[in-house]
Design an enzyme around this catalytic site. Sequence first.
Site, mmCIF file in Angstrom:
data_model
loop_
_atom_site.group_PDB
_atom_site.id
_atom_site.type_symbol
_atom_site.label_atom_id
_atom_site.label_comp_id
_atom_site.label_asym_id
_atom_site.label_seq_id
_atom_site.Cartn_x
_atom_site.Cartn_y
_atom_site.Cartn_z
ATOM 1 N N LYS A 52 -13.850 50.088 -45.116
ATOM 2 C CA LYS A 52 -14.288 51.621 -45.319
ATOM 3 C C LYS A 52 -13.470 52.220 -46.470
ATOM 4 O O LYS A 52 -13.872 51.839 -47.391
ATOM 5 C CB LYS A 52 -14.776 52.334 -44.093
ATOM 6 N N GLN A 96 -14.614 57.590 -36.622
ATOM 7 C CA GLN A 96 -14.908 55.646 -35.690
ATOM 8 C C GLN A 96 -15.252 56.015 -34.713
ATOM 9 O O GLN A 96 -14.541 56.374 -34.056
ATOM 10 C CB GLN A 96 -13.819 54.841 -36.454
ATOM 11 N N ASP A 119 -22.362 59.830 -41.353
ATOM 12 C CA ASP A 119 -22.927 59.681 -40.409
ATOM 13 C C ASP A 119 -24.390 59.295 -39.694
ATOM 14 O O ASP A 119 -25.143 58.596 -38.911
ATOM 15 C CB ASP A 119 -22.160 58.985 -39.294
#
Length: 285
Positions: A52, A96, A119
């Site tokens: 990422k 994460q 997200d």
Amino acid sequence: MSATRIDGKQIAKEVRDDIQREISARGAKDVPGLAVILVGEDPASQVYVRNKRKMCEAVGIYAEEYQLPENTSEDKVIKQVESLNQDPKIHGILVQLPLPKQINTRRVLDTVSPDKDVDGFHYMNVGKLVANRPGFVSCTPLGIIALLDRSKIKIEGANAVVVGRSDIVGKPVALLLLHRHATVTLSHSRTRDLAAVCREADILIAAIGKPQFITKDMVKPGATVIDVGINRLPDGRLVGDVDFDPVSEIAGAMTPVPGGVGPMTIAMLLSNTLQSLKFTEKRGR
Ligand code: NDP
């Protein structure tokens, strides 16, 4: 193979190139920023976070990484998120997953400011998706829609069957398809005669987590098949939820694993981070 291969790797590159062009056209004072929080030493998560960061840097997104030890308390993770919520350089915050056991994942995700929730996991953004109002949508479902659009697969009016009803893939992609005027069936482990349900699909989306579960007899000739699954076989091979070779003899178009949905997920994270900067500008902050 007769099905057209939907090349997620290539399409993700096109999306990233578009993002890079847009960021470089904005000039140096308007740089989108993403912060990634990783708790613990899970090797797969470390690889995801590294990727990422690399992708962010490649398109011109400023990236920060917070690596916290496995035994970090929930309060400490929450304090870290709260501090990033206030940081004007940061437009997107990604925690994460999975988090270690001592941490309540829902509480942490709901601490992320809904305005920086790239997200799309915060309940306010989930609500906005249900109501079809602008907000952040989770990256894999967005990536699936982008794959369909860029491959010129018509969504409006299509019969779409989604197999799998998770909060991060199945449910949101079903809603996105519905908002694009598909007729959507959301199926799961209790669905009766799943094969017959799947055979009705013009667009079949498999998000199950079971290797090669969707077989040729479950697919309507000419259907578009999107394989979200990522499964490691005992011999080390990576396969999807779709039995690729036999299904490709009958499908009209399909995504491979790897190289299908996977690369789109990160591309959409970058897209959401840029989108967040634009939302911030619109709010006049
Ligand atoms: P979950 O385990 O959260 O959900 C799986 C879903 O599949 C559940 O809704 C479950 O039904 C359903 N299911 C399980 N068995 C059956 C069955 N026999 N028949 C019908 N439905 C069944 O998985 P995720 O949604 O998180 O992930 C799915 C797959 O996608 C995984 O392989 C994951 O690794 C991959 N993935 C890939 C991403 C990418 O970027 N490419 C991103 C995210 C996930 P029920 O609810 O009834 O239990």
